[in-house]
Design a protein around this motif. Structure first.
Motif, PDB file in Angstrom:
ATOM      1  N   UNK A 194       0.810  -1.207   0.000  1.00 23.66           N
ATOM      2  CA  UNK A 194       0.000   0.000   0.000  1.00 23.66           C
ATOM      3  C   UNK A 194       0.846   1.261   0.000  1.00 23.66           C
ATOM      4  N   UNK A 195       0.272   2.373  -0.418  1.00 18.01           N
ATOM      5  CA  UNK A 195       0.973   3.648  -0.377  1.00 18.01           C
ATOM      6  C   UNK A 195       1.690   3.998  -1.663  1.00 18.01           C
ATOM      7  N   UNK A 196       2.177   5.228  -1.710  1.00 19.79           N
ATOM      8  CA  UNK A 196       2.788   5.765  -2.922  1.00 19.79           C
ATOM      9  C   UNK A 196       4.284   5.500  -3.013  1.00 19.79           C
ATOM     10  N   UNK A 197       4.934   5.233  -1.881  1.00 22.56           N
ATOM     11  CA  UNK A 197       6.388   5.220  -1.830  1.00 22.56           C
ATOM     12  C   UNK A 197       7.017   3.845  -2.040  1.00 22.56           C
ATOM     13  N   UNK A 198       6.210   2.800  -2.130  1.00 18.43           N
ATOM     14  CA  UNK A 198       6.742   1.497  -2.485  1.00 18.43           C
ATOM     15  C   UNK A 198       7.140   0.622  -1.313  1.00 18.43           C
ATOM     16  N   UNK A 199       7.492  -0.617  -1.653  1.00 19.03           N
ATOM     17  CA  UNK A 199       7.799  -1.634  -0.659  1.00 19.03           C
ATOM     18  C   UNK A 199       9.014  -1.254   0.180  1.00 19.03           C
ATOM     19  N   UNK A 244      -4.438   3.414   9.572  1.00 19.38           N
ATOM     20  CA  UNK A 244      -4.266   3.916   8.211  1.00 19.38           C
ATOM     21  C   UNK A 244      -3.066   4.853   8.161  1.00 19.38           C
ATOM     22  N   UNK A 245      -2.041   4.450   7.450  1.00 20.77           N
ATOM     23  CA  UNK A 245      -0.880   5.307   7.218  1.00 20.77           C
ATOM     24  C   UNK A 245      -1.155   6.180   5.998  1.00 20.77           C
ATOM     25  N   UNK A 246      -0.640   7.401   6.008  1.00 25.59           N
ATOM     26  CA  UNK A 246      -0.836   8.307   4.878  1.00 25.59           C
ATOM     27  C   UNK A 246      -0.197   7.706   3.628  1.00 25.59           C
ATOM     28  N   UNK A 247      -0.876   7.834   2.498  1.00 23.68           N
ATOM     29  CA  UNK A 247      -0.379   7.240   1.260  1.00 23.68           C
ATOM     30  C   UNK A 247       0.989   7.734   0.850  1.00 23.68           C
ATOM     31  N   UNK A 248       1.301   8.988   1.171  1.00 26.07           N
ATOM     32  CA  UNK A 248       2.594   9.565   0.784  1.00 26.07           C
ATOM     33  C   UNK A 248       3.613   9.550   1.921  1.00 26.07           C
ATOM     34  N   UNK A 249       3.342   8.783   2.968  1.00 18.22           N
ATOM     35  CA  UNK A 249       4.243   8.758   4.125  1.00 18.22           C
ATOM     36  C   UNK A 249       5.630   8.259   3.740  1.00 18.22           C
ATOM     37  N   UNK A 250       6.660   8.887   4.317  1.00 18.70           N
ATOM     38  CA  UNK A 250       8.016   8.383   4.143  1.00 18.70           C
ATOM     39  C   UNK A 250       8.295   7.305   5.193  1.00 18.70           C
ATOM     40  N   UNK A 251       9.534   6.844   5.268  1.00 22.74           N
ATOM     41  CA  UNK A 251       9.858   5.751   6.182  1.00 22.74           C
ATOM     42  C   UNK A 251       9.585   6.133   7.638  1.00 22.74           C
ATOM     43  N   UNK A 252       9.891   7.375   7.998  1.00 22.93           N
ATOM     44  CA  UNK A 252       9.623   7.824   9.360  1.00 22.93           C
ATOM     45  C   UNK A 252       8.124   7.823   9.642  1.00 22.93           C
ATOM     46  N   UNK A 259      17.172  27.644  12.800  1.00 24.85           N
ATOM     47  CA  UNK A 259      16.694  26.774  13.889  1.00 24.85           C
ATOM     48  C   UNK A 259      15.184  26.879  14.107  1.00 24.85           C
ATOM     49  N   UNK A 260      14.653  28.096  14.036  1.00 32.59           N
ATOM     50  CA  UNK A 260      13.219  28.290  14.240  1.00 32.59           C
ATOM     51  C   UNK A 260      12.411  27.717  13.076  1.00 32.59           C
ATOM     52  N   UNK A 261      12.872  27.929  11.844  1.00 30.62           N
ATOM     53  CA  UNK A 261      12.133  27.414  10.695  1.00 30.62           C
ATOM     54  C   UNK A 261      12.189  25.892  10.630  1.00 30.62           C
ATOM     55  N   UNK A 262      13.298  25.305  11.063  1.00 30.29           N
ATOM     56  CA  UNK A 262      13.397  23.848  11.097  1.00 30.29           C
ATOM     57  C   UNK A 262      12.439  23.266  12.126  1.00 30.29           C
ATOM     58  N   UNK A 263      12.303  23.965  13.268  1.00 33.40           N
ATOM     59  CA  UNK A 263      11.350  23.529  14.286  1.00 33.40           C
ATOM     60  C   UNK A 263       9.934  23.609  13.750  1.00 33.40           C
ATOM     61  N   UNK A 264       9.630  24.673  13.022  1.00 28.26           N
ATOM     62  CA  UNK A 264       8.311  24.828  12.419  1.00 28.26           C
ATOM     63  C   UNK A 264       8.055  23.722  11.403  1.00 28.26           C
ATOM     64  N   UNK A 265       9.038  23.470  10.543  1.00 26.38           N
ATOM     65  CA  UNK A 265       8.880  22.428   9.527  1.00 26.38           C
ATOM     66  C   UNK A 265       8.634  21.067  10.176  1.00 26.38           C
ATOM     67  N   UNK A 266       9.386  20.775  11.231  1.00 26.18           N
ATOM     68  CA  UNK A 266       9.214  19.498  11.937  1.00 26.18           C
ATOM     69  C   UNK A 266       7.814  19.395  12.538  1.00 26.18           C
ATOM     70  N   UNK A 267       7.345  20.501  13.109  1.00 25.04           N
ATOM     71  CA  UNK A 267       6.043  20.494  13.776  1.00 25.04           C
ATOM     72  C   UNK A 267       4.908  20.298  12.771  1.00 25.04           C
ATOM     73  N   UNK A 268       5.074  20.835  11.566  1.00 32.40           N
ATOM     74  CA  UNK A 268       4.010  20.764  10.560  1.00 32.40           C
ATOM     75  C   UNK A 268       4.108  19.534   9.672  1.00 32.40           C
ATOM     76  N   UNK A 269       5.196  18.791   9.754  1.00 26.80           N
ATOM     77  CA  UNK A 269       5.392  17.617   8.896  1.00 26.80           C
ATOM     78  C   UNK A 269       4.376  16.529   9.258  1.00 26.80           C
ATOM     79  N   UNK A 270       3.479  16.159   8.337  1.00 19.74           N
ATOM     80  CA  UNK A 270       2.463  15.143   8.653  1.00 19.74           C
ATOM     81  C   UNK A 270       3.053  13.784   8.983  1.00 19.74           C
ATOM     82  N   UNK A 271       4.281  13.506   8.552  1.00 23.80           N
ATOM     83  CA  UNK A 271       4.897  12.224   8.892  1.00 23.80           C
ATOM     84  C   UNK A 271       5.097  12.067  10.392  1.00 23.80           C
TER      85      UNK A 271
END
Length: 345
Positions: free
Chosen positions: A12-17, A301-309, A273-285
């Motif tokens: 399942x998902x977009x990123x493959x086995x 249900x895992x998100x279809x576009x989820x990465x390994x994390x 540092x602040x923008x990286x914290x923001x990006x991490x907080x908003x990352x759906x993964x």
């Protein structure tokens, strides 16, 4: 202590086995008690496992090369459940060969297959899709339903509140989570008749392990003002997509702004540092793993576009629900409803 193994739909998902197996391997490194039933094409799974030798002793492969398409109708997916990786992963839970199933495949198909195979808990009319969303505080907020039920009456909303509170007690550790109904205003006179009736039922209820705090407007979902947001699946799915879209808009806007000039690029380095914290907080993964609450079995249900994390986080959601026995928690809370005569008209 080992847990019942988790059936993972590797197809399942977009990123493959490979991404799916890598995610399982990350979860396994974090928690060496995790074991897996990997459902999918054996050759592709075996090739992916070669990169993660620590998974060998914790995994069994169930071969299946038939996959449910992302745009496949649930009715057709149901007819093919017994030959598909998604269907066989859920069936493993039904047969007791796994304690939970995780899939990044077609959401509607997963819901339909799970409902047919596992059935809804006694005392519940419908299951609901619940997910964790980030807030301004240290605690996430649980929101349900996010699309399993387009139309819901007052009784459904009351039951969703009970299930969401049970899930929140596991996630937050709070004995009495704060629950609110999503509405167009906070005044008691606002909303549809069903929302009004559900609020009246929850206000009058005694013996429920929650604090019902009335209504919540959509712009407050991520403010951390409550622990559980309850709504119908139609409104919940729209709200979720709006939140996800706003998060992408903010990150894309910042990226564009910081690359517009040399001064902006220097500003980015200073504020990185602040923008990286923001990006991490908003990352759906980092909040991946929606749960079908109300079934006689655990399905995530895992998100279809989820990465390994993201896959790893979905696996950890499944494991936590197993460990904290979410099904019996919900059954216990539903019995309290019966004892105290909550009608849920």
């Amino acid at each position: 202590m080992s847990l019942p193994r988790i059936a993972l739909d590797a197809m399942g998902g977009d990123e493959g086995v490979r991404t799916t197996i890598e995610g399982a391997a990350i979860a396994r490194r974090r928690h060496d008690r995790f074991k897996f039933l990997l459902v999918g094409d054996e050759a592709r799974i075996s090739a992916a496992l070669a990169d993660h030798p620590g998974m060998a002793g914790a995994s069994e492969i169930l071969h299946c090369d038939d996959v449910i398409g992302g745009d496949e109708k649930p009715s057709r997916a149901l007819r093919r459940a017994k030959t598909t990786s998604m269907g066989l992963a859920v069936d493993a839970v039904k047969r007791g060969e796994a304690g939970a199933a995780v899939s990044a495949g077609n959401t509607g198909a997963l819901m339909a297959i799970s409902k047919l195979a596992l059935r809804t808990m006694p005392g519940l009319d419908r299951p609901a899709l619940a997910a964790l969303l980030p807030t301004l505080t240290d605690d996430d907020v649980i929101m349900l339903d996010l699309g399993a039920n387009r139309e819901c009456d007052a009784r459904n909303l009351v039951q969703f509140a009970i299930m969401g509170a049970a899930y929140s007690r596991i996630v937050s550790g709070k004995e009495r989570p704060r629950v609110r109904l999503l509405n167009i205003g906070t005044e008691e006179t606002k909303g549809t008749e069903d929302i009004q009736d559900a609020a009246n039922e929850l206000r009058a209820a005694t013996g429920l392990a929650m604090e019902f705090e009335g209504f919540l407007e959509a712009d407050k979902i991520n403010r951390g003002e409550c622990d559980v947001v309850v709504t119908d699946g139609f409104s919940g799915n729209i709200a979720l997509k709006a939140i996800e879209g706003a998060a992408r808009f903010v990150t894309d806007l910042l990226k564009s702004a910081f690359s517009s000039s040399l001064r902006s690029k220097i500003g980015f380095l200073v504020s990185r540092p602040a923008t990286e914290l923001l990006r991490h907080h908003l990352d759906p993964n980092n909040h991946n793993g929606a749960v079908f609450l109300g079934l006689n079995g655990i399905v995530v249900k895992s998100h279809g576009s989820a990465n390994a994390l993201g896959v790893a986080n979905a696996v950890e959601v499944a494991a936590r629900l197993l460990e904290d026995d979410i099904i019996n928690r919900i059954k216990h809370d539903l019995s309290a409803v019966g004892e105290h005569g909550l009608s849920g008209k």
